[in-house]
Design an enzyme around this catalytic site. Structure first.
Site, PDB file in Angstrom:
ATOM      1  N   GLU A  66       0.822  -1.192   0.000  1.00  0.00           N
ATOM      2  CA  GLU A  66       0.000   0.000   0.000  1.00  0.00           C
ATOM      3  C   GLU A  66       0.865   1.254   0.000  1.00  0.00           C
ATOM      4  O   GLU A  66       1.937   1.289   0.592  1.00  0.00           O
ATOM      5  CB  GLU A  66      -0.948  -0.024   1.194  1.00  0.00           C
ATOM      6  N   CYS A  94       3.645   8.397   1.390  1.00  0.00           N
ATOM      7  CA  CYS A  94       4.139   7.393   2.341  1.00  0.00           C
ATOM      8  C   CYS A  94       4.323   6.093   1.565  1.00  0.00           C
ATOM      9  O   CYS A  94       3.348   5.531   1.063  1.00  0.00           O
ATOM     10  CB  CYS A  94       3.113   7.237   3.463  1.00  0.00           C
ATOM     11  N   CYS A 102       6.333  -7.248   7.132  1.00  0.00           N
ATOM     12  CA  CYS A 102       7.504  -6.831   7.913  1.00  0.00           C
ATOM     13  C   CYS A 102       7.926  -8.024   8.759  1.00  0.00           C
ATOM     14  O   CYS A 102       7.078  -8.724   9.314  1.00  0.00           O
ATOM     15  CB  CYS A 102       7.131  -5.655   8.818  1.00  0.00           C
ATOM     16  N   CYS A 144       6.163  -5.632  15.923  1.00  0.00           N
ATOM     17  CA  CYS A 144       5.720  -4.622  16.886  1.00  0.00           C
ATOM     18  C   CYS A 144       4.238  -4.881  17.181  1.00  0.00           C
ATOM     19  O   CYS A 144       3.444  -5.038  16.247  1.00  0.00           O
ATOM     20  CB  CYS A 144       5.937  -3.226  16.318  1.00  0.00           C
ATOM     21  N   CYS A 203       1.250  -2.744  15.645  1.00  0.00           N
ATOM     22  CA  CYS A 203       1.299  -2.424  14.211  1.00  0.00           C
ATOM     23  C   CYS A 203       0.628  -3.509  13.387  1.00  0.00           C
ATOM     24  O   CYS A 203       0.956  -4.689  13.518  1.00  0.00           O
ATOM     25  CB  CYS A 203       2.761  -2.267  13.776  1.00  0.00           C
ATOM     26  N   CYS A 236      -1.207   5.603   9.769  1.00  0.00           N
ATOM     27  CA  CYS A 236       0.009   4.875  10.160  1.00  0.00           C
ATOM     28  C   CYS A 236      -0.317   3.565  10.811  1.00  0.00           C
ATOM     29  O   CYS A 236      -1.113   3.506  11.730  1.00  0.00           O
ATOM     30  CB  CYS A 236       0.761   5.603  11.256  1.00  0.00           C
TER      31      CYS A 236
HETATM   32  N1  SAH Z   1       9.059  -0.019  10.016  1.00  0.00           N
HETATM   33  C1  SAH Z   1       9.340   1.354  10.154  1.00  0.00           C
HETATM   34  C2  SAH Z   1       8.493   2.244   9.279  1.00  0.00           C
HETATM   35  C3  SAH Z   1       7.011   1.929   9.152  1.00  0.00           C
HETATM   36  S1  SAH Z   1       5.929   2.307  10.439  1.00  0.00           S
HETATM   37  C4  SAH Z   1       9.199   1.762  11.604  1.00  0.00           C
HETATM   38  O1  SAH Z   1       8.715   0.989  12.382  1.00  0.00           O
HETATM   39  O2  SAH Z   1       9.640   2.878  11.928  1.00  0.00           O
HETATM   40  C5  SAH Z   1       5.703   4.085  10.489  1.00  0.00           C
HETATM   41  C6  SAH Z   1       5.317   4.583  11.886  1.00  0.00           C
HETATM   42  O3  SAH Z   1       3.970   4.229  12.244  1.00  0.00           O
HETATM   43  C7  SAH Z   1       6.205   3.978  12.953  1.00  0.00           C
HETATM   44  O4  SAH Z   1       6.590   4.926  13.905  1.00  0.00           O
HETATM   45  C8  SAH Z   1       5.278   2.962  13.572  1.00  0.00           C
HETATM   46  O5  SAH Z   1       5.721   2.599  14.826  1.00  0.00           O
HETATM   47  C9  SAH Z   1       3.967   3.688  13.545  1.00  0.00           C
HETATM   48  N2  SAH Z   1       2.811   2.819  13.739  1.00  0.00           N
HETATM   49  C10 SAH Z   1       2.706   1.505  13.468  1.00  0.00           C
HETATM   50  N3  SAH Z   1       1.471   1.051  13.789  1.00  0.00           N
HETATM   51  C11 SAH Z   1       0.784   2.102  14.253  1.00  0.00           C
HETATM   52  C12 SAH Z   1      -0.568   2.273  14.711  1.00  0.00           C
HETATM   53  N4  SAH Z   1      -1.428   1.275  14.705  1.00  0.00           N
HETATM   54  N5  SAH Z   1      -0.944   3.514  15.117  1.00  0.00           N
HETATM   55  C13 SAH Z   1      -0.076   4.536  15.063  1.00  0.00           C
HETATM   56  N6  SAH Z   1       1.188   4.438  14.634  1.00  0.00           N
HETATM   57  C14 SAH Z   1       1.622   3.236  14.237  1.00  0.00           C
HETATM   58 FE1  SF4 Z   2       7.544  -3.410  11.105  1.00  0.00          FE
HETATM   59 FE2  SF4 Z   2       5.320  -2.196  11.943  1.00  0.00          FE
HETATM   60 FE3  SF4 Z   2       7.355  -2.545  13.625  1.00  0.00          FE
HETATM   61 FE4  SF4 Z   2       7.580  -0.755  11.625  1.00  0.00          FE
HETATM   62  S1  SF4 Z   2       6.153  -0.654  13.343  1.00  0.00           S
HETATM   63  S2  SF4 Z   2       9.100  -2.310  12.268  1.00  0.00           S
HETATM   64  S3  SF4 Z   2       6.389  -1.834  10.023  1.00  0.00           S
HETATM   65  S4  SF4 Z   2       6.126  -4.183  12.664  1.00  0.00           S
END
Ligand code: SAH
Ligand code: SF4
Length: 391
Positions: free
Chosen positions: A114, A127, A134, A138, A141, A367
């Site tokens: 996406e 973005c 991934c 996390c 996420c 995000c």
């Molecule tokens: N993998 C990279 C980049 C992608 S995520 C990283 O983790 O930095 C981009 C941002 O969105 C990151 O700061 C991530 O932690 C945040 N993010 C992920 N899931 C989210 C959610 N459900 N609500 C708000 N922010 C989120």
């Molecule tokens: Fe991967 Fe989501 Fe963690 Fe970013 S926030 S490293 S996309 S699992």
């Protein structure tokens, strides 16, 4: 969340079966040169040809060799015999009521990623994704719950920028005055995937995007977000030179170990040391600390004070992200009061602390909500819940 959405399934002409021709998109200048020579371009012309083809592809956005009118007909035919100019296919485009656009994009192998375009008054941010899914997990996420993972190629990464420019009709028109404000003026590597686990392709793609004879976005208009892959952080400055954002999200190792499990490998102290050494670090190129606000998990005043202590000495801004929920997510968004109280403490300590307004929530474009539709359809909510509970 009940806002109206428009979804138009674009009916694109079906692509011909993949040929063995080489795709020129995503090649660095050196790789392009080698490819043109291998196809029969005389070495003494190679530099000039690279410049010409580069400009057609990345400045004018041309995909058809026949339109490369400053090349002799024979040479155009030679190029068409050996090469293609291909970018990923847009399967669907959704437009939020706030103007955010989300593209579902199909790449080789039938995978999907996406791409989200966020228009603002003075800028437009794209973005983009660096991986399908991934490998990191996390817990807040949505992408982290997706099993399927592969690195995107440089072509697929640059292609995301090109397809957005196609959709926004942003390629220059010969003879027309240059637009003052670009529609895609900024790029954030904050879509699906961990960009520093696909370093070489991300670097090559960003160098193409920054190249002054093509898309020509300045290095400070690109922000790479990492969860904290410490060994690759210095290379991000030296080999790409873009701005850096870090998914920080917690102020103790105990909490960060759960939220951002890569913390078990490189903990907060190790990460902060790497950031202090970030070569371009200055007040004008501060590191963005992303901090997702999770109700009752990381959002107390004590957390805010601890964050201030941790950041001491690092030119930083903190980006507070209200948690964006997704089906089966194990967390809730912190209340507005909590978020503001947290922001106040940082502000009084001298940190710019924007609270990120969720964009495109009605189309699940915010995000951390990204996840391919096929994956979503395949897994039930219960499955996702069970997986998240297992951690
Ligand atoms: N993998 C990279 C980049 C992608 S995520 C990283 O983790 O930095 C981009 C941002 O969105 C990151 O700061 C991530 O932690 C945040 N993010 C992920 N899931 C989210 C959610 N459900 N609500 C708000 N922010 C989120
Ligand atoms: Fe991967 Fe989501 Fe963690 Fe970013 S926030 S490293 S996309 S699992």
């Amino acid at each position: 969340m009940s806002a109206p959405i428009t979804q138009d399934v674009l009916t694109l002409p079906r692509k011909l079966p993949a040929s063995d021709k080489q795709n020129l998109v995503g090649l660095t200048r050196d790789q392009l040169r080698a490819a043109l020579i291998a196809a029969g371009t005389p070495e003494k012309h190679a530099k000039m040809r690279v410049g010409q083809v580069w400009q057609w592809v990345y400045h004018w956005g041309v995909r058809d060799f026949d339109l490369m009118t400053n090349l002799a007909k024979d040479y155009r035919a030679l190029l068409a015999d050996h090469f293609t100019i291909e970018i990923p296919e847009v399967v669907t485009r959704q437009i939020s009521e706030d103007g955010t656009r989300k593209y579902l994009v199909r790449i080789a192998g039938g995978h999907e990623v996406e791409v989200v375009y966020i228009p603002e008054t003075d800028r437009g941010t794209l973005c983009i994704s660096s991986q399908v899914g991934c490998t990191l997990t996390c817990t807040f996420c949505h992408t982290g719950t997706q099993k399927l993972v592969r690195n995107l190629t440089a072509a697929e990464i640059v292609g995301q920028v090109m397809l957005a420019r196609d959709d926004l009709d942003e390629w220059p028109v010969p003879g027309a005055p240059k637009e003052e404000v670009r529609l895609v003026s900024n790029i954030v590597l904050m879509g699906m995937g961990e960009p520093l686990y696909n370093f070489d392709n991300v670097r090559d793609a960003m160098r193409i995007v920054m190249d002054g004879e093509g898309i020509a976005l300045g290095r400070r208009r690109i922000t790479l977000s990492t969860s904290g892959v410490v060994p690759e952080i210095a290379r991000t400055a030296s080999e790409i030179g873009c701005l850096l954002a870090v998914s920080f999200h917690a102020t103790t190792d105990a909490v960060r170990d759960v939220l951002v499990p890569i913390n078990k490998r490189w903990n907060i102290a190790t990460l902060l040391d790497a950031l202090r050494d970030y070569p371009n670090l200055s007040n004008s190129e501060r590191i963005t600390f992303e901090y997702v606000m999770l109700d009752g998990v990381n959002d107390t005043k004590e957390d805010a004070h601890r964050l201030v202590d941790l950041l001491r000495g690092i030119p930083a801004k903190v980006n507070l992200i209200p948690f964006n929920e997704w089906p089966g997510a194990p967390y809730k968004r912190s209340s507005g009061n909590r978020i503001h109280a947290f922001a106040d403490i940082l502000y009084h300590a001298g940190y710019a602390t924007p609270i990120r307004t969720p964009r495109g929530e009605d189309i699940m474009a915010a995000c951390g909500q990204l996840k391919s539709a096929t994956e979503r359809a395949r897994k039930s909510k219960a499955q996702i819940e069970a997986e998240t509970a297992r951690g």
